[in-house]
Design a protein around this motif. Structure first.
Motif, mmCIF file in Angstrom:
data_model
loop_
_atom_site.group_PDB
_atom_site.id
_atom_site.type_symbol
_atom_site.label_atom_id
_atom_site.label_comp_id
_atom_site.label_asym_id
_atom_site.label_seq_id
_atom_site.Cartn_x
_atom_site.Cartn_y
_atom_site.Cartn_z
ATOM 1 N N PHE A 20 5.046 5.251 -1.078
ATOM 2 C CA PHE A 20 5.293 4.272 0.211
ATOM 3 C C PHE A 20 6.319 4.018 0.558
ATOM 4 O O PHE A 20 7.466 3.875 -0.354
ATOM 5 C CB PHE A 20 4.512 2.953 -0.253
ATOM 6 N N LYS A 21 6.539 3.770 1.869
ATOM 7 C CA LYS A 21 7.877 3.304 2.317
ATOM 8 C C LYS A 21 7.741 1.629 2.258
ATOM 9 O O LYS A 21 7.190 1.145 3.091
ATOM 10 C CB LYS A 21 8.178 3.663 3.699
ATOM 11 N N TYR A 22 8.707 1.227 1.631
ATOM 12 C CA TYR A 22 8.755 -0.276 1.118
ATOM 13 C C TYR A 22 8.811 -0.846 2.492
ATOM 14 O O TYR A 22 8.348 -2.155 2.499
ATOM 15 C CB TYR A 22 9.628 -0.553 -0.135
ATOM 16 N N SER A 23 9.596 -0.568 3.477
ATOM 17 C CA SER A 23 9.769 -1.354 4.671
ATOM 18 C C SER A 23 8.629 -1.444 5.517
ATOM 19 O O SER A 23 8.522 -2.513 6.306
ATOM 20 C CB SER A 23 10.827 -0.733 5.745
ATOM 21 N N HIS A 24 7.412 -0.727 5.055
ATOM 22 C CA HIS A 24 6.249 -0.950 5.705
ATOM 23 C C HIS A 24 4.953 -1.731 5.115
ATOM 24 O O HIS A 24 3.919 -2.084 5.610
ATOM 25 C CB HIS A 24 5.614 0.482 5.897
ATOM 26 N N TYR A 25 5.506 -2.248 4.039
ATOM 27 C CA TYR A 25 4.627 -3.289 3.173
ATOM 28 C C TYR A 25 4.000 -4.265 3.957
ATOM 29 O O TYR A 25 2.844 -4.658 3.961
ATOM 30 C CB TYR A 25 5.271 -3.572 1.849
ATOM 31 N N ILE A 100 9.035 -1.529 -12.711
ATOM 32 C CA ILE A 100 9.974 -1.617 -11.535
ATOM 33 C C ILE A 100 10.741 -0.568 -11.203
ATOM 34 O O ILE A 100 11.095 0.073 -10.228
ATOM 35 C CB ILE A 100 10.785 -2.834 -11.629
ATOM 36 N N ASP A 101 11.421 0.220 -12.309
ATOM 37 C CA ASP A 101 12.211 1.508 -12.187
ATOM 38 C C ASP A 101 11.343 2.388 -11.479
ATOM 39 O O ASP A 101 12.025 3.142 -10.701
ATOM 40 C CB ASP A 101 12.848 1.909 -13.436
ATOM 41 N N GLY A 102 10.198 2.538 -11.730
ATOM 42 C CA GLY A 102 9.164 3.537 -11.304
ATOM 43 C C GLY A 102 8.624 3.314 -9.813
ATOM 44 O O GLY A 102 8.521 3.730 -8.969
ATOM 45 N N ASP A 103 7.948 1.830 -9.685
ATOM 46 C CA ASP A 103 7.201 1.688 -8.519
ATOM 47 C C ASP A 103 7.456 0.169 -8.059
ATOM 48 O O ASP A 103 6.686 -0.267 -7.544
ATOM 49 C CB ASP A 103 5.893 1.760 -8.657
ATOM 50 N N GLY A 104 8.838 -0.203 -8.397
ATOM 51 C CA GLY A 104 8.962 -1.579 -7.985
ATOM 52 C C GLY A 104 10.093 -1.582 -6.797
ATOM 53 O O GLY A 104 10.900 -0.697 -6.502
ATOM 54 N N HIS A 105 10.290 -2.728 -6.079
ATOM 55 C CA HIS A 105 11.184 -2.509 -4.938
ATOM 56 C C HIS A 105 11.882 -4.270 -4.604
ATOM 57 O O HIS A 105 10.659 -5.085 -4.465
ATOM 58 C CB HIS A 105 10.727 -2.198 -3.721
ATOM 59 N N LYS A 108 14.731 -6.960 1.013
ATOM 60 C CA LYS A 108 15.448 -7.976 1.793
ATOM 61 C C LYS A 108 14.754 -9.190 2.122
ATOM 62 O O LYS A 108 15.379 -10.218 2.600
ATOM 63 C CB LYS A 108 15.993 -7.197 2.950
ATOM 64 N N ALA A 109 13.677 -9.225 2.021
ATOM 65 C CA ALA A 109 12.590 -10.308 2.427
ATOM 66 C C ALA A 109 12.583 -11.246 1.282
ATOM 67 O O ALA A 109 11.937 -12.150 1.289
ATOM 68 C CB ALA A 109 11.333 -9.932 2.732
ATOM 69 N N PHE A 110 13.444 -11.100 0.200
ATOM 70 C CA PHE A 110 13.643 -11.946 -0.933
ATOM 71 C C PHE A 110 12.290 -11.790 -1.856
ATOM 72 O O PHE A 110 11.694 -12.772 -2.241
ATOM 73 C CB PHE A 110 13.961 -13.304 -0.559
ATOM 74 N N GLN A 111 11.934 -10.747 -2.101
ATOM 75 C CA GLN A 111 10.656 -10.500 -2.639
ATOM 76 C C GLN A 111 10.670 -9.154 -3.737
ATOM 77 O O GLN A 111 11.616 -8.419 -3.506
ATOM 78 C CB GLN A 111 9.647 -10.388 -1.933
ATOM 79 N N LEU A 112 9.870 -9.314 -4.696
ATOM 80 C CA LEU A 112 9.778 -8.295 -5.648
ATOM 81 C C LEU A 112 8.082 -7.738 -5.369
ATOM 82 O O LEU A 112 7.322 -8.476 -5.281
ATOM 83 C CB LEU A 112 9.880 -8.529 -6.994
ATOM 84 N N VAL A 113 8.101 -6.305 -5.014
ATOM 85 C CA VAL A 113 6.935 -5.637 -4.639
ATOM 86 C C VAL A 113 6.688 -4.586 -5.760
ATOM 87 O O VAL A 113 7.542 -3.763 -5.705
ATOM 88 C CB VAL A 113 6.645 -5.393 -3.263
ATOM 89 N N ILE A 114 5.411 -4.690 -6.223
ATOM 90 C CA ILE A 114 5.265 -3.538 -7.359
ATOM 91 C C ILE A 114 4.026 -2.908 -6.849
ATOM 92 O O ILE A 114 3.042 -3.788 -6.681
ATOM 93 C CB ILE A 114 5.214 -4.203 -8.645
ATOM 94 N N VAL A 115 4.003 -1.696 -6.759
ATOM 95 C CA VAL A 115 2.672 -0.831 -6.287
ATOM 96 C C VAL A 115 1.976 -0.325 -7.650
ATOM 97 O O VAL A 115 2.448 0.101 -8.618
ATOM 98 C CB VAL A 115 3.065 0.603 -5.453
ATOM 99 N N PHE A 116 0.658 -0.240 -7.515
ATOM 100 C CA PHE A 116 -0.368 -0.106 -8.509
ATOM 101 C C PHE A 116 -1.344 0.840 -7.773
ATOM 102 O O PHE A 116 -1.792 0.558 -6.823
ATOM 103 C CB PHE A 116 -0.994 -1.183 -8.970
ATOM 104 N N ASN A 117 -1.871 1.583 -8.523
ATOM 105 C CA ASN A 117 -3.299 2.198 -8.081
ATOM 106 C C ASN A 117 -4.366 1.490 -7.948
ATOM 107 O O ASN A 117 -4.356 0.314 -8.867
ATOM 108 C CB ASN A 117 -3.552 3.223 -9.145
ATOM 109 N N GLU A 118 -5.126 1.780 -7.045
ATOM 110 C CA GLU A 118 -6.415 0.700 -6.848
ATOM 111 C C GLU A 118 -7.235 0.583 -8.188
ATOM 112 O O GLU A 118 -7.814 -0.649 -8.328
ATOM 113 C CB GLU A 118 -7.305 1.000 -5.683
#
Length: 331
Positions: A20-25, A100-105, A108-118
């Motif tokens: 995923f492009k994190y900027s699109h979250y 986080i090293d694998g699927d975290g970001h 700049k919005a001062f957030q941590l976003v972690i992606v998971f499979n559904e």
């Protein structure tokens, strides 16, 4: 007559990872998930059922490798350790750092976003519960969910948990530029990478839950079937893959068409190292189920039952049930 079956374990490339492009979250429409207390229980029930099925095999002493070469390797037990999660802050910190090293970001919005499979909503809620902050969302039109932590106290707790445990320079730059630049964190000590080559902790478990896959390949040529077991991780850079290769054995390759590097376990010995690691530092996502099936195929080969028609049929059945609903892998 049975087919002449030889065993070969080598690198197989070609899986596609979810990205995923994190900027699109924050441009997608998200739907707040309702936490279901039953989801974690159902997952553990499935694991226990698979674990019980693994105890019906007996072990042999040697493996016939490539049909002609006898290899003496200490046996992997048919008994799978009970499934546990990290219980203390140190173990959980290593797991979270790997995830986080694998699927975290850190955005700049001062957030941590972690992606998971559904399939891993229960894992997202487990991490949210351990941290005490965050919200879990379903990503519209994607087979994925995200855990978003934006509370300052929650981010501070995460930084304390993963300090000296994160290994990615990219994540370090995100932390310094997007989080620690905030005046709220002016008293936070220096945030450091973990440069220790020792991986006897939960970091690789978290990293694998994010980016790894377990594969069973069957290649038939001239009435001869090869069973290939591969634990694989794809990355844009190879620095972390080198660390993993040095720890587990195996090989690193480059896929020019995708401009990506991949690690793969390429031998019976490296597969054994993979099992010894994940039996102790266990996966927490739905990939743990695929791991159990991959491990069972290893036991069949270890016992030389892959040289029988019934043993090969059992491996084929295991292969068909792996990664069926996992959008980030192709078995």
């Amino acid at each position: 007559n049975f087919l002449n079956i030889s065993f070969l374990m080598w690198l197989f490339a070609g899986i596609t990872l979810i990205s995923f492009k994190y900027s699109h979250y924050f441009k997608v429409i998200v739907i707040k998930l309702k936490q279901r207390s039953q989801s974690a229980g159902n997952f553990i029930k499935i694991i226990n059922e698979l674990t019980n099925n693994l105890t019906n095999k007996r072990t042999s002493e040697t493996l016939r490798y490539k049909s002609t070469e006898s290899v003496n390797i200490k046996k992997i037990s048919i008994h799978v350790p009970k499934h546990f999660k990290p219980i203390n802050d140190s173990d959980f910190g290593y797991y979270l750092a790997g995830l986080i090293d694998g699927d975290g970001h850190f955005s700049k919005a001062f957030q941590l976003v972690i992606v998971f499979n559904e399939l891993d909503a229960s894992l997202a809620y487990f991490i949210k519960g351990k941290i005490g902050y965050g919200n879990v969302y379903k990503v519209k039109n994607k087979k994925a969910i995200i855990l978003v932590i934006s509370n300052r106290a929650g981010l501070l707790k995460i930084l304390n948990l993963i300090n000296d445990k994160i290994r990615s320079e990219n994540k370090l730059n995100q932390i310094n530029n997007n989080i620690l630049s905030n005046p709220y964190f002016k008293s936070f000590p220096v945030f450091s990478l973990n440069s220790d080559v020792n991986l006897n902790n939960y970091w690789l478990s978290g990293f694998s839950d994010a980016d790894a896959s377990f594969q069973i390949k069957l290649i038939t040529r001239k009435n001869k079937t090869e069973v290939r077991l591969n634990f694989q991780i794809d990355q844009k850079k190879k620095d972390l893959l080198i660390l993993i290769k040095d720890f587990l054995g195996g090989n690193i390759g480059y896929r020019k068409s995708q401009d990506t590097y991949y690690y793969g376990s390429t031998s019976f010995g490296s597969a054994k190292n993979v099992i010894n690691y994940f039996d102790y530092f266990q996966l927490l996502s739905s990939k743990h189920i695929n791991y159990l099936k991959w491990r069972k195929a290893y036991i069949i080969i270890q016992n030389k039952k892959h040289l029988t028609e019934s043993g090969l049929d059992e491996i084929i059945k295991l292969k068909k049930t792996m990664n069926r609903n996992n959008s980030d892998t192709i078995d």
